[in-house]
Design an enzyme around this catalytic site. Structure first.
Site, PDB file in Angstrom:
ATOM      1  CG  ASP A   1      -0.412  -0.307   2.513  1.00  0.00           C
ATOM      2  OD1 ASP A   1       0.834  -0.351   2.645  1.00  0.00           O
ATOM      3  OD2 ASP A   1      -1.194  -0.521   3.455  1.00  0.00           O
ATOM      4  CB  THR A   2       3.904   2.323   1.803  1.00  0.00           C
ATOM      5  OG1 THR A   2       3.281   2.042   3.048  1.00  0.00           O
ATOM      6  CG2 THR A   2       4.691   3.619   1.920  1.00  0.00           C
TER       7      THR A   2
ATOM      8  CB  THR B   1      -1.877   1.980  11.682  1.00  0.00           C
ATOM      9  OG1 THR B   1      -3.296   2.054  11.577  1.00  0.00           O
ATOM     10  CG2 THR B   1      -1.495   1.132  12.883  1.00  0.00           C
TER      11      THR B   1
ATOM     12  CG  ASN C   1       8.456   0.452   8.220  1.00  0.00           C
ATOM     13  OD1 ASN C   1       7.366   0.618   7.688  1.00  0.00           O
ATOM     14  ND2 ASN C   1       9.461  -0.185   7.626  1.00  0.00           N
TER      15      ASN C   1
ATOM     16  N   GLY D   1      -4.184   8.546   5.603  1.00  0.00           N
ATOM     17  CA  GLY D   1      -5.239   9.061   6.469  1.00  0.00           C
ATOM     18  C   GLY D   1      -4.752  10.065   7.484  1.00  0.00           C
TER      19      GLY D   1
END
Length: 368
Positions: free
Chosen positions: A195-196, A217, A254, A364
């Site tokens: 997704d990233t 998240t 991360n 998000g």
């Protein structure tokens, strides 16, 4: 993960599209989170449900790996950040537990690759998602057999790696029938399946040395590069080299991200107070600035039973004021994240020898 429910939801979405808009759909691509995987047996049946990456079975597995190969050797082979959620340590935990699912496995598929298989019948691993495993060589963009052999992990269960935007084939007739597509044959395409990877592909960058924060998240903080960063500084600062589109690399770190706020809110809701994220942001704006700061990536904050308690205990251990109301907790989390982002960009400038000329925030968390 209830992976069968996710597949059912995916097919429900396809059926809804066919019912509302017809079957004139050219293609379908799927991206998901990284590191998690499913194992299939010789009949292509799931050998159990996929584990969540926060499962505590990986605790201590990095040290187990270091007992076989030193940190420097693993980084030289993979160029990936050392974080115990990685696929590598999940498999190592299964090997050390003599897990029956691993013993019976004939194929390992990352989560988006599994959905692609169920839709197209084709087993592959798309490069951007494969690169999250800490089992690939960033130079060859293939699985690292020397690493897997050294750790006694199976190589033959890994499917061939394909580049992003590979056409896998048409939607399976059985799926087309279930979802109302009939004889229509939309193509299943492996996009940047992490997704990233897809998020960074969509960054509207206009400068060559842009940075990004993919905020959710997790916070993934990094740059897009044409070569992996494999030097001593990248290892020292624990950076990762994940795959990107068009032969690029996502040199990034991360960081735990808004997980801290999400888990605080979950705790408060569980105890009867259902503040919205807007409410919590307003409370944070009124709390004193830079009162309590911590490392968002500290192990005690990865999967605590209760996040507010974990934050209190971490602040106490650091000799800092202990947050005493929701605004203070949220401000502590957000300011700690902001400082972690700044530190990461400073480290990236050292690793690459060039600074960041703009920062794009996607995901998000960009709404915060």
């Amino acid at each position: 993960w209830d992976i069968l429910a996710l597949q059912a939801n995916l097919e429900d979405g396809l059926a809804a599209h066919a019912a509302r808009h017809g079957t004139d759909l050219a293609s379908l691509g799927i991206d998901t989170w990284g590191v998690d995987f499913a194992l299939l047996d010789r009949d292509d049946t799931l050998a159990g449900l996929p584990h969540h990456y926060r499962d505590r079975r990986t605790s201590g597995m990095i040290d187990v790996a270091f007992g076989i190969l030193p940190r420097e050797a693993i980084f030289e082979l993979t160029g990936v950040q050392f974080i115990d959620i990685n696929t590598l340590y999940q498999l190592l935990a299964m090997r050390h537990a003599n897990a029956a699912a691993l013993a019976s496995a004939k194929t390992l598929l990352m989560i988006p690759d599994l959905f692609n298989f169920w839709l197209s019948g084709v087993k592959t691993s798309e490069w951007t998602i494969a690169s999250t495993t800490q089992m690939t060589d960033p130079r060859t963009r293939q699985w690292s057999r020397p690493l897997l052999d050294a750790l006694d992990l199976p190589f033959d269960i890994l499917p061939p790696i394909v580049e992003p935007v590979t056409v896998l084939g048409p939607l399976l007739p059985s799926v087309a029938s279930r979802t109302g597509f009939g004889k229509a044959t939309p193509q299943i395409i492996a996009p940047a399946s992490h997704d990233t990877g897809s998020a960074i592909a969509a960054v509207p960058a206009t400068t060559p040395n842009f940075g990004y924060i993919s905020s959710g998240t997790w916070s993934l903080v990094g740059v897009e590069a044409h070569e992996p960063a494999m030097g001593a500084a990248a290892l020292r600062y624990n950076f990762t080299n994940e795959g990107g589109i068009d032969n690029t690399y996502r040199v990034l770190k991360n960081i735990s991200g808004l997980w801290l706020v999400q888990e605080c809110r979950r705790s408060w809701v569980r105890n009867g107070t259902d503040w919205s994220y807007g409410d919590l942001t307003e409370h944070a704006a009124k709390a004193p600035a830079f009162r309590s700061l911590l490392d968002p990536a500290h192990p005690s904050l990865v999967a605590p039973d209760d996040m507010p308690t974990a934050i209190r205990e971490r602040c106490a251990a650091l000799g800092q004021p202990i947050p005493d109301e929701p605004g203070a907790f949220v401000r502590c989390a957000l300011e700690s994240l902001a400082l972690a982002y700044r530190q990461t960009f400073d480290q990236l400038a050292e690793v690459r020898g060039v600074g960041i000329d703009s920062i794009h925030i996607v995901g998000g968390g960009s709404q915060n």
